[in-house]
Design an enzyme around this catalytic site. Structure first.
Site, short mmCIF file in Angstrom:
data_model
loop_
_atom_site.label_atom_id
_atom_site.label_comp_id
_atom_site.label_asym_id
_atom_site.label_seq_id
_atom_site.Cartn_x
_atom_site.Cartn_y
_atom_site.Cartn_z
N TYR A 165 0.79 -1.23 0.00
CA TYR A 165 0.00 0.00 0.00
C TYR A 165 0.83 1.28 0.00
CZ TYR A 165 -3.71 -3.28 1.05
OH TYR A 165 -4.58 -4.32 1.00
N ASN A 222 -12.47 4.71 -2.42
CA ASN A 222 -11.69 3.49 -2.23
C ASN A 222 -12.43 2.72 -1.15
OD1 ASN A 222 -9.96 1.44 -1.51
ND2 ASN A 222 -8.12 2.69 -1.64
N HIS A 229 -15.50 -5.95 -2.34
CA HIS A 229 -15.78 -7.34 -2.69
C HIS A 229 -16.98 -7.92 -1.96
CE1 HIS A 229 -11.70 -6.49 -3.86
NE2 HIS A 229 -11.36 -6.37 -2.60
N ASP A 287 -25.68 0.01 -3.53
CA ASP A 287 -27.04 0.54 -3.56
C ASP A 287 -27.09 1.99 -3.10
OD1 ASP A 287 -27.95 -1.89 -4.51
OD2 ASP A 287 -28.82 -2.54 -2.60
N HIS A 311 -8.19 1.91 -6.11
CA HIS A 311 -7.50 0.95 -5.24
C HIS A 311 -6.01 1.19 -5.35
CE1 HIS A 311 -11.16 -1.30 -4.56
NE2 HIS A 311 -11.41 -1.15 -5.86
N LEU A 312 -5.34 1.21 -4.22
CA LEU A 312 -3.89 1.43 -4.20
C LEU A 312 -3.16 0.27 -4.86
CD1 LEU A 312 -3.82 2.73 -0.57
CD2 LEU A 312 -3.09 4.06 -2.55
N SER A 313 -3.58 -0.94 -4.54
CA SER A 313 -2.92 -2.13 -5.09
C SER A 313 -3.66 -2.61 -6.33
CB SER A 313 -2.89 -3.25 -4.04
OG SER A 313 -4.19 -3.73 -3.79
N ARG A 332 -10.40 -11.02 -4.27
CA ARG A 332 -10.30 -9.57 -4.48
C ARG A 332 -10.57 -9.17 -5.93
NH1 ARG A 332 -8.06 -7.34 0.22
NH2 ARG A 332 -6.70 -8.79 1.35
#
Length: 154
Positions: free
Chosen positions: A23, A74, A80, A87, A100-102, A111
């Site tokens: 991260y 994020n 997931h 909603d 997403h950082l990764s 994931r």
């Protein structure tokens, strides 16, 4: 002034301490302050919010209704698992980009699925903290298109 909301989900308050090899070493506060300054320099307001609980994130999304023009989110692990966050985003009808950082697709199979990606304007993953910069640039570009359209039509 157009308003952008930066939302960060669970464990992102641990940035800089949590698995820096995945991260990065920047803290969430570093990212928030940098984005807020970048947005202000371009004439936009940026609010930010982080929560480890799903309910808090949903409530903040609801609060954004009719007073926020774009969301950068994020969702962390809720990506997931959370139909409820999906909603909530659909309920407020605010355009959003998922960050997403990764690279979630290079990690564990669980994931690889996102409950948000198919309803997001776009998804940025695997670019570390720089992904937030790209998301902000995209949000501002989208808002400028809307403003231009409003000027031409009205």
């Amino acid at each position: 002034m157009k308003k952008i909301l930066l939302l960060n989900g669970p464990n992102l308050n641990m940035l800089g301490k949590r698995e820096p090899h995945i991260y990065g070493s920047q803290t969430l506060s570093d990212i928030e302050q940098h984005l807020q300054q970048s947005a202000q320099a371009q004439g936009y307001e940026l609010d930010y919010f982080q929560a480890n609980g799903e309910e808090s994130l949903i409530n903040r999304i609801h609060q954004a209704f009719q007073n926020t023009d774009f969301i950068i989110i994020n969702p962390g692990a809720f990506t997931h698992t959370s139909v409820a966050i999906r909603d909530a985003l659909l309920a407020v009808s605010i355009p959003f980009i998922e960050v997403h950082l990764s690279n979630v697709h290079a990690r564990e199979p669980f994931r690889h699925h996102s409950y948000l990606s198919d309803v997001a304007k776009g998804v940025i993953c695997g670019l570390g903290a720089k992904g937030y910069d790209y998301a902000l640039d995209f949000a501002i570009s989208e808002l400028q298109k809307i403003q231009l359209g409003e000027m031409m039509n009205g």
